[in-house]
Design an enzyme around this catalytic site. Sequence first.
Site, PDB file in Angstrom:
ATOM      1  N   SER A 225      45.383 -58.167 -47.117  1.00  0.00           N
ATOM      2  CA  SER A 225      45.009 -57.283 -46.015  1.00  0.00           C
ATOM      3  C   SER A 225      45.535 -55.882 -46.266  1.00  0.00           C
ATOM      4  CB  SER A 225      45.582 -57.800 -44.696  1.00  0.00           C
ATOM      5  OG  SER A 225      45.447 -56.815 -43.679  1.00  0.00           O
TER       6      SER A 225
ATOM      7  N   HIS B  26      40.697 -57.842 -47.431  1.00  0.00           N
ATOM      8  CA  HIS B  26      40.611 -58.015 -45.976  1.00  0.00           C
ATOM      9  C   HIS B  26      40.862 -56.674 -45.291  1.00  0.00           C
ATOM     10  CE1 HIS B  26      40.678 -60.448 -42.315  1.00  0.00           C
ATOM     11  NE2 HIS B  26      41.652 -59.656 -41.899  1.00  0.00           N
TER      12      HIS B  26
ATOM     13  N   ASP C 274      41.302 -54.887 -41.653  1.00  0.00           N
ATOM     14  CA  ASP C 274      41.580 -55.075 -40.226  1.00  0.00           C
ATOM     15  C   ASP C 274      41.190 -53.830 -39.449  1.00  0.00           C
ATOM     16  OD1 ASP C 274      42.828 -57.718 -39.988  1.00  0.00           O
ATOM     17  OD2 ASP C 274      44.366 -56.893 -41.290  1.00  0.00           O
TER      18      ASP C 274
ATOM     19  N   MET D 221      41.003 -52.132 -35.793  1.00  0.00           N
ATOM     20  CA  MET D 221      41.570 -52.228 -34.444  1.00  0.00           C
ATOM     21  C   MET D 221      41.261 -50.957 -33.659  1.00  0.00           C
ATOM     22  SD  MET D 221      45.324 -53.754 -35.410  1.00  0.00           S
ATOM     23  CE  MET D 221      45.538 -54.911 -36.760  1.00  0.00           C
TER      24      MET D 221
ATOM     25  N   HIS E 114      37.397 -57.660 -40.413  1.00  0.00           N
ATOM     26  CA  HIS E 114      37.757 -58.313 -39.155  1.00  0.00           C
ATOM     27  C   HIS E 114      37.757 -57.272 -38.040  1.00  0.00           C
ATOM     28  CE1 HIS E 114      41.196 -60.444 -36.738  1.00  0.00           C
ATOM     29  NE2 HIS E 114      40.047 -60.441 -36.079  1.00  0.00           N
TER      30      HIS E 114
ATOM     31  N   MET F 105      38.637 -56.318 -34.648  1.00  0.00           N
ATOM     32  CA  MET F 105      39.460 -56.567 -33.452  1.00  0.00           C
ATOM     33  C   MET F 105      39.198 -55.429 -32.466  1.00  0.00           C
ATOM     34  SD  MET F 105      43.002 -57.893 -35.205  1.00  0.00           S
ATOM     35  CE  MET F 105      42.696 -57.109 -36.793  1.00  0.00           C
TER      36      MET F 105
ATOM     37  N   MET G  89      43.561 -66.969 -35.851  1.00  0.00           N
ATOM     38  CA  MET G  89      44.741 -66.111 -35.870  1.00  0.00           C
ATOM     39  C   MET G  89      45.985 -66.985 -35.746  1.00  0.00           C
ATOM     40  SD  MET G  89      43.601 -63.122 -36.387  1.00  0.00           S
ATOM     41  CE  MET G  89      45.231 -62.354 -36.286  1.00  0.00           C
TER      42      MET G  89
ATOM     43  N   ASP H 276      44.868 -66.075 -40.619  1.00  0.00           N
ATOM     44  CA  ASP H 276      45.352 -64.694 -40.687  1.00  0.00           C
ATOM     45  C   ASP H 276      46.619 -64.568 -39.861  1.00  0.00           C
ATOM     46  OD1 ASP H 276      45.794 -61.984 -40.678  1.00  0.00           O
ATOM     47  OD2 ASP H 276      43.845 -61.435 -39.872  1.00  0.00           O
TER      48      ASP H 276
END
Length: 219
Positions: A7, A32, A34, A36, A65, A67, A136, A174
Amino acid sequence: MKIIAPSILSADFARLGEEVQAVEKAGADWIHVDVMDGRFVPNITIGPVVCKAVNRVTDLPLDVHLMIKQPELYVEDFVKAGADYITIQVESTTHLNRTVNLIRELGAKPGVVLNPTTPLSSLEWVLEYVDLVMLMSVNPGFGGQKFIDNSLRKTEELANMIQSKGLNALIELDGGINSKTIKSASDAGCDAFVAGSAIFGSEDYTATIKEFRTLLGEA
């Protein structure tokens, strides 16, 4: 073969391109990403522009991903930025099935993500439409958190659920994945492992990924 997905949340962003190329050379399978928004989780990270930049420096699949709230509004931007997999939180959108289908229609592989206390029953009517389910194993929002132990039982139950339906969706974990947790996660049925600080916080990325492979019985 199991999938190691470093990540970039834990990478040195001043040297992001070099960091991504370093983990690719070290033996990573996916990168990966992330994303957010400061609303769905209490942190703000990156958007499609950074995703596009990462895509330019690696040949590895990008595992993005989201979020974020209302992910359906941003899926197309991330597909255009090079995302190969896009996973969305089941808690983040009203029309989960529609958003999953949108991801596939735009050319990426769709996945769904469950927070630690979100029940597997939330997957009942969407599981057949996804390529990936991520659980998660920490509460999302920040890297470096401790693995939540009952995620292993949840992983086992998800693996049984996928098998009982005759499906082929991958299971990804994750949060808190490191040399102490990766084998038990694998034994529980996990196929793909997101590791941030365990890899980018180590002195030797190649040695760390090789240790993971050994623990997974692949070295």
